[in-house]
Motif scaffolding. Structure first.
Motif, PDB file in Angstrom:
ATOM      1  N   ILE A 111      -3.080   3.303 -11.671  1.00 19.93           N
ATOM      2  CA  ILE A 111      -2.174   2.058 -11.638  1.00 19.93           C
ATOM      3  C   ILE A 111      -2.987   0.882 -11.724  1.00 19.93           C
ATOM      4  O   ILE A 111      -4.035   0.795 -11.417  1.00 19.93           O
ATOM      5  CB  ILE A 111      -1.080   2.218 -11.051  1.00 19.93           C
ATOM      6  CG1 ILE A 111      -1.548   2.066  -9.490  1.00 19.93           C
ATOM      7  CG2 ILE A 111      -0.019   3.234 -11.033  1.00 19.93           C
ATOM      8  CD1 ILE A 111      -0.511   2.296  -8.304  1.00 19.93           C
ATOM      9  N   ASP A 112      -2.232  -0.291 -12.128  1.00 21.78           N
ATOM     10  CA  ASP A 112      -3.167  -1.319 -12.107  1.00 21.78           C
ATOM     11  C   ASP A 112      -2.977  -2.033 -10.744  1.00 21.78           C
ATOM     12  O   ASP A 112      -2.508  -1.555  -9.662  1.00 21.78           O
ATOM     13  CB  ASP A 112      -2.166  -2.420 -12.980  1.00 21.78           C
ATOM     14  CG  ASP A 112      -0.666  -2.774 -12.701  1.00 21.78           C
ATOM     15  OD1 ASP A 112      -0.385  -2.448 -11.485  1.00 21.78           O
ATOM     16  OD2 ASP A 112      -0.056  -3.336 -13.387  1.00 21.78           O
ATOM     17  N   VAL A 113      -3.637  -3.286 -10.465  1.00 21.37           N
ATOM     18  CA  VAL A 113      -3.914  -4.074  -9.115  1.00 21.37           C
ATOM     19  C   VAL A 113      -2.430  -4.180  -8.642  1.00 21.37           C
ATOM     20  O   VAL A 113      -2.402  -3.928  -7.351  1.00 21.37           O
ATOM     21  CB  VAL A 113      -4.569  -5.283  -9.330  1.00 21.37           C
ATOM     22  CG1 VAL A 113      -4.930  -5.851  -8.004  1.00 21.37           C
ATOM     23  CG2 VAL A 113      -6.275  -4.614  -9.604  1.00 21.37           C
ATOM     24  N   LYS A 114      -1.880  -4.774  -9.177  1.00 23.20           N
ATOM     25  CA  LYS A 114      -0.390  -5.086  -8.782  1.00 23.20           C
ATOM     26  C   LYS A 114       0.484  -3.843  -8.297  1.00 23.20           C
ATOM     27  O   LYS A 114       0.893  -3.951  -7.061  1.00 23.20           O
ATOM     28  CB  LYS A 114       0.707  -5.831  -9.552  1.00 23.20           C
ATOM     29  CG  LYS A 114       1.846  -6.289  -9.288  1.00 23.20           C
ATOM     30  CD  LYS A 114       2.694  -6.823 -10.284  1.00 23.20           C
ATOM     31  CE  LYS A 114       4.130  -7.560  -9.926  1.00 23.20           C
ATOM     32  NZ  LYS A 114       4.918  -7.880 -10.876  1.00 23.20           N
ATOM     33  N   GLY A 115       0.339  -2.761  -8.736  1.00 25.67           N
ATOM     34  CA  GLY A 115       1.062  -1.727  -8.082  1.00 25.67           C
ATOM     35  C   GLY A 115       0.207  -1.223  -7.041  1.00 25.67           C
ATOM     36  O   GLY A 115       0.829  -0.613  -6.256  1.00 25.67           O
ATOM     37  N   GLY A 116      -1.152  -1.048  -6.970  1.00 24.34           N
ATOM     38  CA  GLY A 116      -1.804  -0.503  -6.098  1.00 24.34           C
ATOM     39  C   GLY A 116      -1.662  -1.292  -4.612  1.00 24.34           C
ATOM     40  O   GLY A 116      -1.658  -0.789  -3.683  1.00 24.34           O
ATOM     41  N   LEU A 117      -1.671  -2.731  -4.730  1.00 28.74           N
ATOM     42  CA  LEU A 117      -1.159  -3.504  -3.690  1.00 28.74           C
ATOM     43  C   LEU A 117       0.078  -3.303  -3.106  1.00 28.74           C
ATOM     44  O   LEU A 117       0.175  -3.225  -2.030  1.00 28.74           O
ATOM     45  CB  LEU A 117      -1.597  -4.974  -4.010  1.00 28.74           C
ATOM     46  CG  LEU A 117      -3.077  -5.465  -4.533  1.00 28.74           C
ATOM     47  CD1 LEU A 117      -3.123  -6.773  -4.746  1.00 28.74           C
ATOM     48  CD2 LEU A 117      -3.949  -5.089  -3.033  1.00 28.74           C
ATOM     49  N   ALA A 118       1.136  -3.018  -4.173  1.00 26.72           N
ATOM     50  CA  ALA A 118       2.447  -2.709  -3.541  1.00 26.72           C
ATOM     51  C   ALA A 118       2.326  -1.399  -2.843  1.00 26.72           C
ATOM     52  O   ALA A 118       3.297  -1.200  -2.044  1.00 26.72           O
ATOM     53  CB  ALA A 118       3.305  -2.387  -4.875  1.00 26.72           C
ATOM     54  N   ILE A 119       1.761  -0.420  -3.324  1.00 29.28           N
ATOM     55  CA  ILE A 119       1.389   0.907  -2.505  1.00 29.28           C
ATOM     56  C   ILE A 119       0.694   0.590  -1.182  1.00 29.28           C
ATOM     57  O   ILE A 119       1.334   1.142  -0.138  1.00 29.28           O
ATOM     58  CB  ILE A 119       0.522   2.059  -3.277  1.00 29.28           C
ATOM     59  CG1 ILE A 119       1.739   2.679  -4.427  1.00 29.28           C
ATOM     60  CG2 ILE A 119       0.596   3.200  -2.349  1.00 29.28           C
ATOM     61  CD1 ILE A 119       0.828   3.388  -5.057  1.00 29.28           C
ATOM     62  N   LYS A 120      -0.177  -0.194  -1.137  1.00 31.00           N
ATOM     63  CA  LYS A 120      -0.862  -0.425   0.243  1.00 31.00           C
ATOM     64  C   LYS A 120      -0.291  -1.316   1.193  1.00 31.00           C
ATOM     65  O   LYS A 120      -0.138  -1.145   2.234  1.00 31.00           O
ATOM     66  CB  LYS A 120      -2.332  -1.465  -0.108  1.00 31.00           C
ATOM     67  CG  LYS A 120      -3.089  -1.762   0.998  1.00 31.00           C
ATOM     68  CD  LYS A 120      -4.027  -0.733   1.335  1.00 31.00           C
ATOM     69  CE  LYS A 120      -5.066  -0.815   2.229  1.00 31.00           C
ATOM     70  NZ  LYS A 120      -6.064   0.265   2.275  1.00 31.00           N
ATOM     71  N   SER A 121       0.767  -2.095   0.568  1.00 34.38           N
ATOM     72  CA  SER A 121       2.039  -2.819   1.593  1.00 34.38           C
ATOM     73  C   SER A 121       2.725  -1.792   2.375  1.00 34.38           C
ATOM     74  O   SER A 121       3.131  -1.949   3.247  1.00 34.38           O
ATOM     75  CB  SER A 121       2.583  -3.763   0.898  1.00 34.38           C
ATOM     76  OG  SER A 121       3.537  -3.282  -0.081  1.00 34.38           O
ATOM     77  N   LYS A 122       3.221  -0.803   1.541  1.00 36.13           N
ATOM     78  CA  LYS A 122       4.064   0.023   2.240  1.00 36.13           C
ATOM     79  C   LYS A 122       3.303   1.287   3.115  1.00 36.13           C
ATOM     80  O   LYS A 122       3.883   1.703   3.913  1.00 36.13           O
ATOM     81  CB  LYS A 122       4.670   0.890   1.106  1.00 36.13           C
ATOM     82  CG  LYS A 122       5.831  -0.067   0.137  1.00 36.13           C
ATOM     83  CD  LYS A 122       6.667   0.695  -0.673  1.00 36.13           C
ATOM     84  CE  LYS A 122       7.592  -0.427  -1.186  1.00 36.13           C
ATOM     85  NZ  LYS A 122       8.669   0.320  -2.435  1.00 36.13           N
ATOM     86  N   PHE A 123       2.200   1.601   2.269  1.00 33.49           N
ATOM     87  CA  PHE A 123       1.137   2.778   3.338  1.00 33.49           C
ATOM     88  C   PHE A 123      -0.045   1.985   3.438  1.00 33.49           C
ATOM     89  O   PHE A 123      -0.986   2.279   2.862  1.00 33.49           O
ATOM     90  CB  PHE A 123       1.122   3.842   2.407  1.00 33.49           C
ATOM     91  CG  PHE A 123       2.461   4.626   1.844  1.00 33.49           C
ATOM     92  CD1 PHE A 123       3.327   5.198   2.642  1.00 33.49           C
ATOM     93  CD2 PHE A 123       3.218   4.137   0.522  1.00 33.49           C
ATOM     94  CE1 PHE A 123       4.516   5.785   2.445  1.00 33.49           C
ATOM     95  CE2 PHE A 123       4.273   4.940   0.138  1.00 33.49           C
ATOM     96  CZ  PHE A 123       5.082   5.519   1.164  1.00 33.49           C
TER      97      PHE A 123
END
Length: 220
Positions: A111-123
């Motif tokens: 996925i793109d960076v925005k999606g990756g950072l969204a996952i990182k914020s939750k996990f």
């Protein structure tokens, strides 16, 4: 015998591995290769409302759904992250995370960076890997070599690539330059092996440390 109270005594959680890169850098090829070599790795297939391109297949490259179905999935909480990009929706299924945690597997996200950072914020334990081209000139050569995009589209992709690269360099855990596919894959494989051995991901249940602690208490 004394046990370390900081050691996790429950089965280790799975590894959430996020791969991001500008279009043409080769992240999807690396992700698919990783999935083939690691039996417990599962590739996350995103959902989208856009139309298939070229030889893309439903359920292989993306899950292609209509806007109504997508928004129903949003309301049910089926996605761990989703976004609207160029008038189309894209989302990452929550199911693959649940499976990875239940089986101590590896969930691979392309996925793109925005999606990756969204996952990182939750996990927060998710591992972010950014794949880089050796140069912008090489990236342009790869994009043109596909023969699927017009000059205007390629120009737009190159501009977007610079923005993605800047974000990836700033926020991602690991950087891999894909100048030679085999070498880039070996670096990615090393990241996965190291992360699987990180404290908290190793299953220590076979050591029966809890029983040892109980036995120690009963002897006092």
């Amino acid at each position: 015998m004394r046990t370390n109270p900081e050691l996790p005594l429950t089965p280790a959680p799975g590894l959430l591995l996020v791969l991001s890169a500008p279009s043409g850098a080769g992240k999807t090829t690396l992700a698919r290769r990783l999935e083939k070599e690691f039996p417990r790795a599962q590739f996350s297939i995103s959902y989208t409302t856009r139309e298939p391109r070229g030889v893309e297949r439903n359920g292989v490259d993306y899950h292609f759904v209509g806007p109504k179905t997508f928004l129903q999935m949003v309301n049910r909480g089926d996605f761990i992250e989703w976004a609207e990009v160029h008038d189309n929706y894209y989302g990452t299924s929550r199911g693959i995370v649940d499976t990875a945690f239940e089986t101590r597997g590896i969930a691979v996200f392309d996925i793109d960076v925005k999606g990756g950072l969204a996952i990182k914020s939750k996990f927060p334990d998710a591992v972010l890997v950014f794949v880089l081209p050796p140069s912008m000139e090489e990236l342009e050569r790869r994009l043109r070599g596909r023969g699927t995009d017009k000059d205007e589209t390629i120009h737009r992709r190159l501009l977007a690539a610079r923005t993605e690269i800047e974000k990836g360099l700033e926020r991602y855990d690991y950087l891999i330059i894909n100048d030679a596919l085999d070498r880039a894959y070996e670096e990615l494989k090393s990241v996965v092996i190291a992360e699987q051995a990180r404290r908290g991901r190793v299953d220590l249940s076979g050591l029966q440390l809890q029983r040892a602690e109980i036995a120690e208490d009963s002897d006092r």
